[in-house]
Design a protein around this motif. Structure first.
Motif, mmCIF file in Angstrom:
data_model
loop_
_atom_site.group_PDB
_atom_site.id
_atom_site.type_symbol
_atom_site.label_atom_id
_atom_site.label_comp_id
_atom_site.label_asym_id
_atom_site.label_seq_id
_atom_site.Cartn_x
_atom_site.Cartn_y
_atom_site.Cartn_z
ATOM 1 N N GLN A 176 -1.311 2.241 -0.667
ATOM 2 C CA GLN A 176 -2.717 1.991 -0.827
ATOM 3 C C GLN A 176 -3.208 3.064 -1.235
ATOM 4 O OE1 GLN A 176 -3.571 -1.453 -0.826
ATOM 5 N NE2 GLN A 176 -6.040 -1.253 -0.981
ATOM 6 N N TYR A 180 -4.752 4.327 -5.150
ATOM 7 C CA TYR A 180 -6.115 4.347 -5.257
ATOM 8 C C TYR A 180 -6.196 5.822 -5.970
ATOM 9 C CZ TYR A 180 -10.923 5.356 -4.019
ATOM 10 O OH TYR A 180 -12.466 5.919 -4.517
ATOM 11 N N GLU A 194 -14.011 1.362 -0.425
ATOM 12 C CA GLU A 194 -12.836 1.947 -0.686
ATOM 13 C C GLU A 194 -12.831 3.512 -0.702
ATOM 14 O OE1 GLU A 194 -10.373 -0.832 -3.773
ATOM 15 O OE2 GLU A 194 -12.250 -0.209 -4.620
#
Length: 464
Positions: A176, A180, A194
């Motif tokens: 993840q 990103y 986030e």
């Protein structure tokens, strides 16, 4: 919602870090190839808040708990962090001269507990991972009704290193984070939630070093089940605007104009787009059975004969530039009493209405119940009409002030020389003259029947 430039609110993300993420040279383990560290293995009474705590789009709150005093140019309320507690002063958002009885309700007290102290400090005590809604409440102190204002914000809580929200720290979080960082170059916008989760080393900017921090933290067990550090992000929820402290102003009599005073308040700081107005009349002070006044959709209303002995109501609906909830709850303002029964402005006419055998050179005089003056905003005329021949024999423009004389409460109209044996009318519009008293300033009744004026007709004498 308000379209703020989030890139300018945090420490700039270095372009070299973004480019380095594209060619990330770390061998990523396949998800599930290493055991995960259960974030929920511990059930702490309190958790340690990993700074910085961020704010996403709450206009009155600092964007970060680490924001320095000099920034931004517009002052904002700091996010205080005391080990395992968040402290936020609500006095700026809900100033004490306008709001009282401040409170806060947590959607889930198992995730975080909230309350407001006597000195209007919001206290947030987080307990575990999750997303909750916090409803801030304040009572309007300036209104007898005391409307309750509600401002909803969200709080996101996640284990440090847990990027995918599964309450674990494992290879899936590394994937993840890699995605990103890789997408930062082409991404037009990003979520503060986030970004805060991706900032594993907690230096205020997601970058390549966060991948090293995640993997090394897992390897030396400083992240995961044994770590009691959590990442917190506040986020604005779009709330509807309010109309506060409304009041109707003006004399409650026929011909007078009513206006309203109101205050617009949007908990999110959205700007006012417009106010929607609708006037009503009704016999009951409660508003039960009130009827809509067709076409009365402006902020002001001129009272008509139909409102005599009726209450007047103004419904106001605020609308902001919000994208999700632009319209607020309608507020209805009511007149303090009913509209007074209209007293006839005209005391007498000479010649009197319906009289006969009037001399052709008779004075034409209208007497009002109080001194009058010319309405300088009117372009109406005094018309002397021969009804027998259906011809206008004289027309005097009121604004010019010629061919008539005002003496206190009397108006003397020039007689142009009437014809014998003819039926006449003298027509004066309702807006031709006004009460001379500036505190009154009402339009005086005229003699145009179609305008609910007093009829003024007479017949001249037949020559002998």
């Amino acid at each position: 919602m308000k379209g703020k430039n989030k890139h300018n609110k945090l420490k700039p993300i270095m372009k070299k870090s973004m480019l380095a993420a594209l060619s990330l040279g770390i061998a990523l383990p396949v998800a599930g190839s290493i055991p995960h560290a259960l974030a929920g293995a511990l059930e702490p009474t309190n958790i340690n808040i990993s700074r910085p705590v961020l704010n996403d789009d709450i206009y009155w709150l600092s964007h970060s708990s680490e924001q320095v005093d000099a920034l931004p140019i517009m002052p904002s309320t700091p996010i205080g962090v005391d080990n395992n507690t968040i402290i936020i002063d609500l006095s700026t958002h809900f100033p004490s001269e306008k709001f009282i009885q401040l409170g806060a309700i947590s959607e889930n007290t198992n995730v975080a507990r909230t309350y407001v102290t006597n000195d209007n400090k919001l206290i947030v005590v987080p307990y575990r991972s999750g997303k909750i809604n916090i409803q801030l409440q304040a009572k309007n102190a300036l209104s007898p009704e005391g409307e309750m204002i509600r401002d909803n914000i969200e709080l996101y809580i996640s284990k440090k290193g847990d990027l995918n929200g599964d309450d674990k720290v494992d290879s899936a979080d590394a994937v993840q984070l890699y995605n990103y960082l890789r997408n930062m170059v082409t991404r037009r916008g990003f979520s503060f939630v986030e970004m805060n989760q991706a900032d594993v080393d907690r230096n205020g900017e997601p970058e390549l070093a966060d991948m090293n921090a995640l993997l090394s933290g897992y390897a030396n067990q400083s992240l995961g089940a044994k770590d009691n550090s959590y990442v917190l992000t506040f986020k604005q929820v779009d709330d509807a605007p309010y109309v506060l402290n409304g009041k109707l102003n003006g004399d409650l009599k026929v011909g007078a104009t009513l206006t309203s005073n109101t205050e617009f308040f949007d908990p999110d700081g959205d700007r006012l787009r417009t106010m929607h107005y609708q006037w009503y009349r009704g016999s009951e002070a409660s508003g039960e059975g009130k009827t809509e006044i067709i076409g009365a959709t402006d902020a002001v209303y001129k009272i008509t004969d139909a409102e005599q002995e009726k209450y007047l109501f103004l419904q106001i609906t605020p609308e902001s530039y919000s994208s999700d909830r632009p319209q607020g709850k309608p507020v209805v303002l009511r007149s303090e009493s009913t509209v007074a029964v209209k007293q006839e402005d005209i005391v007498s006419l000479s010649p009197s209405n319906g009289s006969t055998e009037v001399k052709t050179n008779a004075p034409l005089v209208i007497t009002y119940n109080r001194p009058v003056k010319i309405n300088t905003n009117s372009y109406s005329s005094i018309i002397i009409r021969n009804l027998t021949s259906n011809q206008v024999e004289a027309s005097y423009m009121v604004l010019m002030g010629n061919d008539f004389l005002i003496d206190g409460n009397k108006i003397y109209i020039n007689n142009p020389g009437l014809k014998y044996g003819a039926n006449y009318s003298v027509e004066i519009s309702n807006d031709a003259f006004k009460a001379a008293d500036p505190d009154d300033n009402a339009y005086m009744q005229g003699t145009v029947v179609e305008q609910n004026g007093v009829q003024w007709t007479f017949t001249t004498q037949i020559p002998q």
